[in-house]
Design an enzyme around this catalytic site. Structure first.
Site, PDB file in Angstrom:
ATOM      1  N   ASN A 119       0.796  -1.225   0.000  1.00 48.65           N
ATOM      2  CA  ASN A 119       0.000   0.000   0.000  1.00 48.65           C
ATOM      3  C   ASN A 119       0.830   1.276   0.000  1.00 48.65           C
ATOM      4  O   ASN A 119       0.306   2.353  -0.278  1.00 48.65           O
ATOM      5  CB  ASN A 119      -0.931  -0.027   1.223  1.00 48.65           C
ATOM      6  N   ILE A 121       3.372   4.456  -0.728  1.00 48.03           N
ATOM      7  CA  ILE A 121       3.785   5.292  -1.858  1.00 48.03           C
ATOM      8  C   ILE A 121       4.709   6.384  -1.336  1.00 48.03           C
ATOM      9  O   ILE A 121       4.728   6.677  -0.138  1.00 48.03           O
ATOM     10  CB  ILE A 121       2.594   5.960  -2.593  1.00 48.03           C
ATOM     11  N   TYR A 183       3.984   9.463 -11.001  1.00 47.94           N
ATOM     12  CA  TYR A 183       3.105   8.619 -10.180  1.00 47.94           C
ATOM     13  C   TYR A 183       2.281   7.700 -11.066  1.00 47.94           C
ATOM     14  O   TYR A 183       2.176   6.492 -10.812  1.00 47.94           O
ATOM     15  CB  TYR A 183       2.202   9.512  -9.332  1.00 47.94           C
ATOM     16  N   SER A 184       1.691   8.258 -12.114  1.00 47.57           N
ATOM     17  CA  SER A 184       0.882   7.474 -13.038  1.00 47.57           C
ATOM     18  C   SER A 184       1.713   6.370 -13.690  1.00 47.57           C
ATOM     19  O   SER A 184       1.258   5.222 -13.822  1.00 47.57           O
ATOM     20  CB  SER A 184       0.277   8.388 -14.105  1.00 47.57           C
ATOM     21  N   ALA A 185       2.939   6.696 -14.064  1.00 44.89           N
ATOM     22  CA  ALA A 185       3.822   5.697 -14.677  1.00 44.89           C
ATOM     23  C   ALA A 185       4.093   4.542 -13.723  1.00 44.89           C
ATOM     24  O   ALA A 185       4.104   3.370 -14.132  1.00 44.89           O
ATOM     25  CB  ALA A 185       5.133   6.355 -15.098  1.00 44.89           C
TER      26      ALA A 185
END
Length: 292
Positions: A119, A121, A183-185
């Site tokens: 979980n 990040i 982040y999306s990558a």
């Protein structure tokens, strides 16, 4: 047309039946009673709520994050809620050696492992990409590579228990979002890697499930602070989100979609995609692959 009638339509019918019956499978809290679970990124937000839900269900829990003091509070509350046992190991997932050693230590504390919930990040801010390669590397290392390291370390124990891996991802890992390119990558990388490993498990009869949790905007303190005044979108509650993540892992679902965009599962998690994946897997000769 004959091929469609003979093969595709029956297969599509089977997939639709599978989705209908699997959607009606019921979650029971006792599924987690006595289970040995790791939760990363558990000092706040969704991770903390996951730990609390698991505690109420009577699971053994080992939590990790960077803040020792906050983790101590989380563990104390887990014990009050009824956890079979609760421990913490503080450290940063920027350190791959820590990530690998953490799993081994957690396994010793609990005497094994049934579920790995990934979980954590690194901090991400809404901004246009400014050619900062260091930032991209950090996002990929913490949000993706450390997940791989943790999984590799946990797999021997999970194979013994026929356990589960739960990967907390984002809608930004299914649909590219502006202002969060790194982040999306990293979230797209999670989808690609863990979806591929799930297929490898199916090909090699490894009974370790992998659940990818595709989340929309959740009302964590960090997310609310970041999007305030920038994005006009309703956030979903973190407590309910945490419970849905646990349910998906316990039911060994491939994907869980949670957020306030109700049409998302219909558009992204459709049975047609599963049918194509199924037909694609039939092309692999696993005996030759294993021998090589």
């Amino acid at each position: 047309m004959a091929f469609m009638k003979k093969y595709l339509l029956p297969l599509l019918g089977l997939f639709l039946a599978y989705y209908y019956y699997s959607a009606n499978e019921e979650f029971r809290p006792e599924m987690l009673q006595g289970k040995k679970v790791i939760v990363t990124g558990a000092s706040k937000g969704i991770g903390k709520e996951i730990a609390f839900h698991l505690a109420k269900m009577g699971a053994h829990v080992v939590v990790t994050a960077r803040s020792k003091e906050t983790l101590q509070e989380v563990v104390a509350h887990c014990l009050k809620l009824g956890a079979a046992s609760a421990h913490y190991i503080a450290g940063t997932m920027e350190d791959m050696t820590f990530a690998e050693q953490f799993v081994a230590k957690a396994g010793k504390l609990m005497g094994g492992l049934d579920m790995l919930i990934l979980n954590h990040i690194t901090n991400a801010s809404l901004m246009f990409f400014n050619n900062d390669i260091h930032h991209v590397r950090k996002e990929m290392e913490v949000n993706f590579l450390s997940y791989v390291v943790l999984t590799v370390a946990a797999l021997p124990m999970l194979k013994q228990s026929n356990g589960s891996i739960v990967v907390v991802s984002s809608l930004a890992g299914k649909i590219a979002h502006p202002l969060i390119a790194p982040y999306s990558a990293s979230k797209f990388a999670l989808d690609g890697f863990f979806s591929a490993i799930r297929k490898e498990h199916a090909l090699t009869n490894v009974n370790v499930s992998i659940t990818l949790c595709v989340l929309g905007l959740i009302d964590t303190d960090t997310a609310m602070k970041e999007v305030s005044g920038k994005i006009d979108m309703k956030a979903a509650p973190k407590e309910e989100c945490a419970l849905e993540i646990i349910k998906g892992g316990a039911l060994r679902q491939d994907e869980v979609y949670y957020g306030n965009l109700q049409w998302t599962p219909l558009l992204l998690g459709n049975p047609g995609k599963r049918l194509i994946e199924f037909l694609h897997l039939r092309k692999f000769d696993i005996s030759k692959l294993v021998n090589n």
